[in-house]
Write a protein that holds these residues in place. Structure first.
Motif, PDB file in Angstrom:
ATOM      1  N   LEU A  55      -1.772   3.487  -7.129  1.00 20.74           N
ATOM      2  CA  LEU A  55      -2.363   1.806  -5.972  1.00 20.74           C
ATOM      3  C   LEU A  55      -2.889   1.169  -7.629  1.00 20.74           C
ATOM      4  CD1 LEU A  55      -4.816   2.957  -3.379  1.00 20.74           C
ATOM      5  CD2 LEU A  55      -2.818   2.463  -3.031  1.00 20.74           C
ATOM      6  N   VAL A  92      -8.381  -0.032   3.937  1.00 17.32           N
ATOM      7  CA  VAL A  92      -7.233  -1.672   3.897  1.00 17.32           C
ATOM      8  C   VAL A  92      -6.421  -1.315   4.685  1.00 17.32           C
ATOM      9  CG1 VAL A  92      -6.479  -3.085   2.289  1.00 17.32           C
ATOM     10  CG2 VAL A  92      -9.286  -2.280   1.669  1.00 17.32           C
ATOM     11  N   ALA A  93      -5.762  -0.744   4.057  1.00 16.21           N
ATOM     12  CA  ALA A  93      -3.798   0.167   4.631  1.00 16.21           C
ATOM     13  C   ALA A  93      -3.428  -0.126   5.965  1.00 16.21           C
ATOM     14  CB  ALA A  93      -4.080   1.133   4.272  1.00 16.21           C
ATOM     15  N   GLN A  94      -2.851  -0.813   5.912  1.00  8.27           N
ATOM     16  CA  GLN A  94      -2.348  -1.605   8.104  1.00  8.27           C
ATOM     17  C   GLN A  94      -0.805  -0.846   7.891  1.00  8.27           C
ATOM     18  OE1 GLN A  94      -2.837  -5.632   8.257  1.00  8.27           O
ATOM     19  NE2 GLN A  94      -4.766  -5.008   8.155  1.00  8.27           N
ATOM     20  N   MET A 119       4.082  -4.500  -9.299  1.00  9.67           N
ATOM     21  CA  MET A 119       3.768  -4.786  -7.792  1.00  9.67           C
ATOM     22  C   MET A 119       2.155  -4.374  -7.395  1.00  9.67           C
ATOM     23  SD  MET A 119       5.594  -6.183  -4.676  1.00  9.67           S
ATOM     24  CE  MET A 119       5.035  -4.878  -3.733  1.00  9.67           C
ATOM     25  N   SER A 120       1.268  -5.204  -7.042  1.00  8.45           N
ATOM     26  CA  SER A 120       0.074  -4.781  -6.795  1.00  8.45           C
ATOM     27  C   SER A 120      -0.173  -4.016  -5.399  1.00  8.45           C
ATOM     28  CB  SER A 120      -1.080  -5.650  -7.261  1.00  8.45           C
ATOM     29  OG  SER A 120      -1.151  -7.013  -6.445  1.00  8.45           O
ATOM     30  N   THR A 121      -0.844  -3.129  -5.157  1.00  6.98           N
ATOM     31  CA  THR A 121      -0.884  -3.035  -3.858  1.00  6.98           C
ATOM     32  C   THR A 121      -2.745  -3.697  -2.859  1.00  6.98           C
ATOM     33  OG1 THR A 121      -1.033  -0.662  -4.281  1.00  6.98           O
ATOM     34  CG2 THR A 121      -1.837  -0.913  -2.344  1.00  6.98           C
ATOM     35  N   ARG A 122      -1.503  -4.231  -1.974  1.00  7.71           N
ATOM     36  CA  ARG A 122      -2.094  -5.296  -1.186  1.00  7.71           C
ATOM     37  C   ARG A 122      -4.172  -4.863  -1.163  1.00  7.71           C
ATOM     38  NH1 ARG A 122      -3.987  -6.171   3.396  1.00  7.71           N
ATOM     39  NH2 ARG A 122      -3.679  -4.264   4.406  1.00  7.71           N
ATOM     40  N   GLY A 123      -4.378  -5.475  -1.419  1.00 10.68           N
ATOM     41  CA  GLY A 123      -5.740  -5.283  -1.001  1.00 10.68           C
ATOM     42  C   GLY A 123      -6.696  -4.443  -1.948  1.00 10.68           C
ATOM     43  N   PHE A 124      -6.232  -3.804  -2.873  1.00 15.03           N
ATOM     44  CA  PHE A 124      -6.519  -2.827  -3.947  1.00 15.03           C
ATOM     45  C   PHE A 124      -7.627  -3.429  -5.226  1.00 15.03           C
ATOM     46  CE2 PHE A 124      -6.100   0.702  -7.198  1.00 15.03           C
ATOM     47  CZ  PHE A 124      -7.285   1.128  -6.758  1.00 15.03           C
ATOM     48  N   ASP A 183       1.926  -1.713   5.408  1.00 20.09           N
ATOM     49  CA  ASP A 183       2.038  -1.676   3.050  1.00 20.09           C
ATOM     50  C   ASP A 183       2.579  -1.263   2.180  1.00 20.09           C
ATOM     51  OD1 ASP A 183      -0.562  -3.721   3.491  1.00 20.09           O
ATOM     52  OD2 ASP A 183      -1.740  -2.395   3.913  1.00 20.09           O
ATOM     53  N   THR A 184       2.306  -1.431   1.466  1.00 16.76           N
ATOM     54  CA  THR A 184       3.761  -0.312   0.352  1.00 16.76           C
ATOM     55  C   THR A 184       2.217  -0.259  -0.374  1.00 16.76           C
ATOM     56  OG1 THR A 184       3.978  -2.106  -1.106  1.00 16.76           O
ATOM     57  CG2 THR A 184       5.055  -1.786   0.950  1.00 16.76           C
ATOM     58  N   ILE A 185       2.808   1.592  -0.986  1.00 20.19           N
ATOM     59  CA  ILE A 185       2.421   1.970  -1.653  1.00 20.19           C
ATOM     60  C   ILE A 185       3.235   2.808  -2.963  1.00 20.19           C
ATOM     61  CG2 ILE A 185      -0.007   2.409  -0.521  1.00 20.19           C
ATOM     62  CD1 ILE A 185       1.067   5.156   0.556  1.00 20.19           C
TER      63      ILE A 185
END
Lengths: 202, 235
Positions: free
Chosen positions: B45, B87-89, A1-6, B92-94
């Motif tokens: 990421l 970007v991060a809020q 699963m990709s990281t949002r906005g990366f 968000d998951t990492i």
């Protein structure tokens, strides 16, 4: 699963080919070690080859510098994810050390031992055949203390924690004995292309 | 993601707090084993096409805290730190794995005097050590923090508070380009150690390479044994 906005910053085609998984290219030469660089007096420096506790051969700085020298050019990879391309090293191979000592490798495993009490294990197969150096020069200059001078191990095809700084000897061991980081969760071999960072990596 | 993925776990960013103009804390909910003060996490990421970037970040939180705190400095030209800052809020998951690191660590109880020295964002693992000490104060601890500007002295109010609450904890903060205009040099170190009145039995130095090496050599020159000095460097 990709990281949002990366989206990430892709390395160029050449760098992408040369970077092992999870690595990024650096132009710097970062310094990593357990503590400060030890003060090593060249008059007192020695490099000793041992089988267990028994010395096989020993060289002082003058004698060591009279041994045949080998150059190596290529990329190096640190487990902390930096890779540095096109580095130049010069030093003495284990093959030439064994030849100068007039002995055959007595076992298949070694521990590199350093002046700061650091040690790390490397199989003979990763050191022999010109795959490693006891390096005294980087980029044509004597190795600086922070980079492991006067002499460090160079095993460029493994993660760089194997390339022990401030080396004082190599000890043949009967078994593959874990060194400093290997006892603290790092991989026993550390091949960057197989991403062997930690002991639970394949 | 495959079932076996090198022990990577999914962490959720629960909240974000500004520390300095270029440093923020990211509080994570992460299914990881407990950490020891001084350890770090690997963060990964992933872009939509599968490209991945990975960095290591020191843990600031106290061992046993409900949330894992990573304090991340925005790097010039940073690829991963820019994602965190721009970007991060929350929500968000990492991907994370760890805790990692088995040398630059401190565990109470520890009877002997401990010296902590940080340059810039090198304060992060030392904050975890200070917080671990606060939970079980024993031996004297001296923390020296040097940053470029007063605003860049992350965690200053909290660290000053620990010192105000317990005389066994001493905190000295200096900034090199403004305010006091001091840096951690031989004179400053002698003064701080003199006021403190102890020779450290164990030292933890974290910061830029040149800073760490310079402070380490000053300590060696003052009679601290090489093996009593633990270092973590970046840049």
């Amino acid at each position: 699963m990709s990281t949002r906005g990366f989206t990430g910053r892709r390395p160029g085609a050449d760098a992408a080919r040369r970077l092992p998984p999870g690595q990024q290219q650096t132009q710097d030469f970062p310094v990593l070690s357990l503590g400060p660089a030890p003060a090593i007096n060249l008059d007192a420096w020695r490099f000793t080859l041992r089988h267990g506790s028994r010395p096989l051969a020993s060289w002082n700085w003058f004698e060591f510098n009279a041994l045949p020298r080998t150059r190596w050019h290529g990329d190096i990879h640190c487990v902390t994810t930096w890779s540095k391309f096109g580095t130049d090293w010069e030093g003495v191979t284990l093959d030439d050390l064994l030849a100068a000592a007039g002995v055959q490798a007595p076992t298949s495993f070694l521990l590199a031992q350093s002046y700061d009490d650091y040690d790390t294990n490397v199989p003979l197969a990763d050191l022999a055949g010109g795959r490693a150096l006891i390096a005294t020069h980087f980029g044509g200059e004597p190795l600086t203390p922070e980079h492991g001078g006067p002499a460090r191990l160079l095993v460029p095809h493994l993660y760089f924690w194997k390339s022990a700084k401030w080396i004082k000897g190599l000890k043949f061991t009967e078994r593959d004995e874990a060194g400093f980081w290997e006892l603290r969760g790092y991989h026993m071999r550390g091949d960057p292309w197989r991403e062997q960072r930690y002991s639970d990596d394949d | 993601m495959s079932e076996r993925d090198g022990n990577w776990r999914t962490a959720v960013i629960a909240r974000i707090a500004a520390l300095t103009p270029r440093m923020r804390s990211y509080f994570l909910h992460a299914p990881l084993a407990g950490h020891v003060a001084g350890q770090y996490l690997d963060v990964r990421l992933t872009a939509p096409d599968g490209y991945q970037a990975r960095r290591s970040y020191s843990i600031a939180s106290r061992p046993g805290a409900a949330e894992l705190e990573l304090a991340i400095a925005l790097q010039d030209d940073g690829e991963v730190s820019a994602w965190f800052h721009e970007v991060a809020q929350p929500g968000d998951t990492i991907d994370v794995r760890g805790p990692l690191g088995g040398h630059f660590i401190w565990e109470p109880p520890h009877a002997a005097p401990v010296l902590l020295v940080a340059g810039g964002s090198g304060i992060v693992p030392l904050v975890s050590i200070a917080r671990a000490w606060q939970a079980a104060p024993a031996a004297p601890m001296l923390l020296l923090h040097s940053a470029r500007t007063p605003e860049a002295l992350a965690f200053q109010p909290e660290l000053a508070g620990i010192a105000a609450a317990d005389p066994r904890f001493t905190y000295v903060a200096v900034s090199t380009r403004a305010g006091t205009g001091r840096r951690i040099d031989a004179a400053m170190l002698d003064k701080a150690l003199g006021h403190w009145g102890h020779l450290p039995a164990l030292c933890y130095l974290c910061g830029p390479t040149a800073f760490v090496e310079a402070v380490a050599q000053l300590l060696v020159a003052r009679g601290v044994a090489h093996r009593a000095i633990r270092t973590e460097r970046f840049g």
